[in-house]
Design a protein around this motif. Structure first.
Motif, PDB file in Angstrom:
ATOM      1  N   VAL A 208       0.813  -1.248   0.077  1.00 13.22           N
ATOM      2  CA  VAL A 208       0.001   0.053  -0.068  1.00 13.22           C
ATOM      3  C   VAL A 208       0.736   1.319   0.016  1.00 13.22           C
ATOM      4  O   VAL A 208       0.658   2.183  -0.780  1.00 13.22           O
ATOM      5  CB  VAL A 208      -1.040   0.127   1.459  1.00 13.22           C
ATOM      6  N   ALA A 209       2.178   1.409   0.610  1.00 14.46           N
ATOM      7  CA  ALA A 209       2.846   2.420   0.911  1.00 14.46           C
ATOM      8  C   ALA A 209       3.499   2.612  -0.400  1.00 14.46           C
ATOM      9  O   ALA A 209       3.519   3.843  -0.922  1.00 14.46           O
ATOM     10  CB  ALA A 209       3.801   2.061   1.970  1.00 14.46           C
ATOM     11  N   GLY A 210       3.866   1.668  -1.112  1.00 13.30           N
ATOM     12  CA  GLY A 210       4.372   1.637  -2.616  1.00 13.30           C
ATOM     13  C   GLY A 210       3.391   2.187  -3.314  1.00 13.30           C
ATOM     14  O   GLY A 210       3.675   3.053  -4.373  1.00 13.30           O
ATOM     15  N   GLY A 211       2.205   1.881  -3.392  1.00  9.22           N
ATOM     16  CA  GLY A 211       1.077   2.374  -4.399  1.00  9.22           C
ATOM     17  C   GLY A 211       0.959   3.735  -3.909  1.00  9.22           C
ATOM     18  O   GLY A 211       1.035   4.665  -4.787  1.00  9.22           O
ATOM     19  N   GLY A 274      -0.355   1.915  10.455  1.00 10.84           N
ATOM     20  CA  GLY A 274      -1.735   2.153  10.247  1.00 10.84           C
ATOM     21  C   GLY A 274      -2.187   3.417  10.028  1.00 10.84           C
ATOM     22  O   GLY A 274      -2.773   4.182   9.214  1.00 10.84           O
ATOM     23  N   GLY A 275      -1.845   4.100  11.056  1.00 12.62           N
ATOM     24  CA  GLY A 275      -2.212   5.469  11.376  1.00 12.62           C
ATOM     25  C   GLY A 275      -1.239   6.414  10.214  1.00 12.62           C
ATOM     26  O   GLY A 275      -2.049   7.305   9.909  1.00 12.62           O
ATOM     27  N   SER A 276      -0.199   6.014   9.893  1.00  6.90           N
ATOM     28  CA  SER A 276       0.654   6.801   8.955  1.00  6.90           C
ATOM     29  C   SER A 276      -0.268   6.404   7.562  1.00  6.90           C
ATOM     30  O   SER A 276      -0.405   7.248   6.709  1.00  6.90           O
ATOM     31  CB  SER A 276       2.100   6.180   8.658  1.00  6.90           C
ATOM     32  N   LEU A 277      -0.434   5.177   7.113  1.00  2.58           N
ATOM     33  CA  LEU A 277      -1.112   4.999   5.784  1.00  2.58           C
ATOM     34  C   LEU A 277      -2.548   5.614   5.825  1.00  2.58           C
ATOM     35  O   LEU A 277      -2.964   6.188   4.763  1.00  2.58           O
ATOM     36  CB  LEU A 277      -1.354   3.527   5.663  1.00  2.58           C
ATOM     37  N   GLY A 278      -3.179   5.958   6.902  1.00  2.00           N
ATOM     38  CA  GLY A 278      -4.529   6.632   7.094  1.00  2.00           C
ATOM     39  C   GLY A 278      -4.150   8.158   6.810  1.00  2.00           C
ATOM     40  O   GLY A 278      -4.976   8.669   5.973  1.00  2.00           O
ATOM     41  N   LEU A 290      -7.566   4.086  -0.493  1.00  2.00           N
ATOM     42  CA  LEU A 290      -7.297   3.288   0.718  1.00  2.00           C
ATOM     43  C   LEU A 290      -7.954   2.162   1.066  1.00  2.00           C
ATOM     44  O   LEU A 290      -7.470   0.989   1.419  1.00  2.00           O
ATOM     45  CB  LEU A 290      -6.723   4.104   2.021  1.00  2.00           C
ATOM     46  N   LEU A 291      -9.141   2.473   0.979  1.00  2.00           N
ATOM     47  CA  LEU A 291     -10.090   1.600   0.969  1.00  2.00           C
ATOM     48  C   LEU A 291      -9.954   0.372   0.086  1.00  2.00           C
ATOM     49  O   LEU A 291     -10.070  -1.069   0.481  1.00  2.00           O
ATOM     50  CB  LEU A 291     -11.613   2.056   0.796  1.00  2.00           C
TER      51      LEU A 291
END
Length: 360
Positions: A208-211, A274-278, A290-291
């Protein structure tokens, strides 16, 4: 930090101009976080073992997990340190979005650290009392939400990007604060729930971070943003540095966390990531993305909600055990099979999510 140094040195040695390129710094941020994680990983594990910070295993979990008891935990401190050092080195620290993500990363990391500390040091199986855990998560999320709203009210910063509809980007108004709160707190707890098997949570986080690194790069470029029909956001480019640092730190941690794990990240890692991705999704105006890309985290969370709801309302369980990965364990799937299949699904979801940017 190195951006400032290069701006000074480029006057005398032109080769330092290469550091001004976002893509170059993103790659170096990834490599820096990866190398720090690999070099410090074993030292951190030895330190955690010396302090006897071993994982506490609940008796009501899968019996196969009892063998994991005593495995060093709180390895998330390695991830957070690697990300923070890499970002401070390679990001442009004049960018407010960099500090916004670091604030959530470190803030949620502290909440997770206290929770882990109570579990492994004070031998309190439940850790930090749930209401206090959510209270501090909420405080951090609301501080960020109100700050961002005050800064970007009625601009692209507070628009809602809807997948598949290129001309649908409504202004959220005060609802932006509520959305930011739920995305940040929800993402933090979703990754935390997913972190139940060796390497299960860290690899989807990396994907997800890469995306988001690619989305950040596109969002910061007027031409690409216009082409993809997404809002151009001035400060979003440097978020790419944070994303690639997460990728590097995550891969370095996976070296030690892969089955059978030598160390667990604990809540200090899962809540922070998780908070960072949010907050990254919020800054890039890609909450819906993100969803989709974080679908594994969403399904794991929904499995818990459905399990609890069904048991309270009907007295029956839907799954053999929740979160969902435990259900498949109790069905007889070996742990590595559950992990790898969840990774494959996560990668597919990230690719699907990226495709939706063009399907407008």
């Amino acid at each position: 930090m190195l951006v400032w140094l290069s701006e000074y040195l480029v006057k005398y040695i032109t080769v330092f101009n290469v550091i001004s390129y976002l893509s170059v710094r993103a790659i170096f941020a990834l490599l820096t976080a990866l190398i720090i994680s690999l070099l410090m990983g074993q030292r951190v594990i030895d330190w955690l073992q010396k302090l006897q910070l071993g994982q506490v295993i609940r008796n009501d979990g899968p019996q196969s997990h009892l063998s994991k008891k005593g495995t060093p935990t709180m390895g998330g401190t390695l991830i957070l340190s690697s990300i923070t050092i890499s970002v401070l080195l390679w990001a442009d620290l004049r960018n407010p979005y960099v500090w916004t993500v670091l604030f959530v990363l470190i803030g949620y990391g502290i909440v997770g650290f206290v929770d882990d500390y109570l579990k492994v040091v004070r031998k309190n199986t439940d850790g930090l009392i749930a209401r206090w855990k959510y209270f501090w998560q909420s405080v951090i999320a609301l501080i960020v939400a109100f700050t961002l709203y005050a800064y970007g009210k009625d601009t692209a910063v507070t628009q809602l990007v809807v997948p598949f509809f290129k001309n649908v980007m409504p202004q959220l108004g005060i609802m932006y604060i509520l959305l930011t709160y739920f995305v940040v707190v929800g993402a933090g707890n979703a990754v935390n729930l997913t972190d139940g098997l060796d390497g299960l949570a860290i690899m989807p986080t990396v994907f997800v971070a890469g995306g988001f690194a690619l989305v950040s790069w596109a969002t910061s470029n007027m031409n690409f943003a216009d082409y993809l029909h997404i809002p151009y956001i001035k400060y979003s480019g440097e978020v790419m540095i944070v994303c690639t640092a997460i990728v590097g730190a995550g891969l370095g941690f996976l070296w030690f966390n892969t089955y059978p794990a030598m160390v667990f990240m604990g809540d200090v890692g899962s809540l922070a990531l998780g908070g960072s991705l949010g907050i990254i999704a919020v800054l890039l105006r890609q909450e819906f993305l993100l969803l989709i890309m974080g679908g594994i985290f969403v399904v794991e969370t929904l499995s818990v909600i459905l399990q609890v709801g069904s048991y309270k309302l009907r007295g029956k369980r839907i799954f053999r055990m929740a979160p969902l990965h435990h259900h498949y364990e109790l069905k007889g799937w070996p742990e590595p099979r559950v992990i790898i299949r969840f990774w494959i699904i996560s990668l597919m979801l990230v690719l699907i999510g990226l495709v939706t940017l063009k399907l407008r």
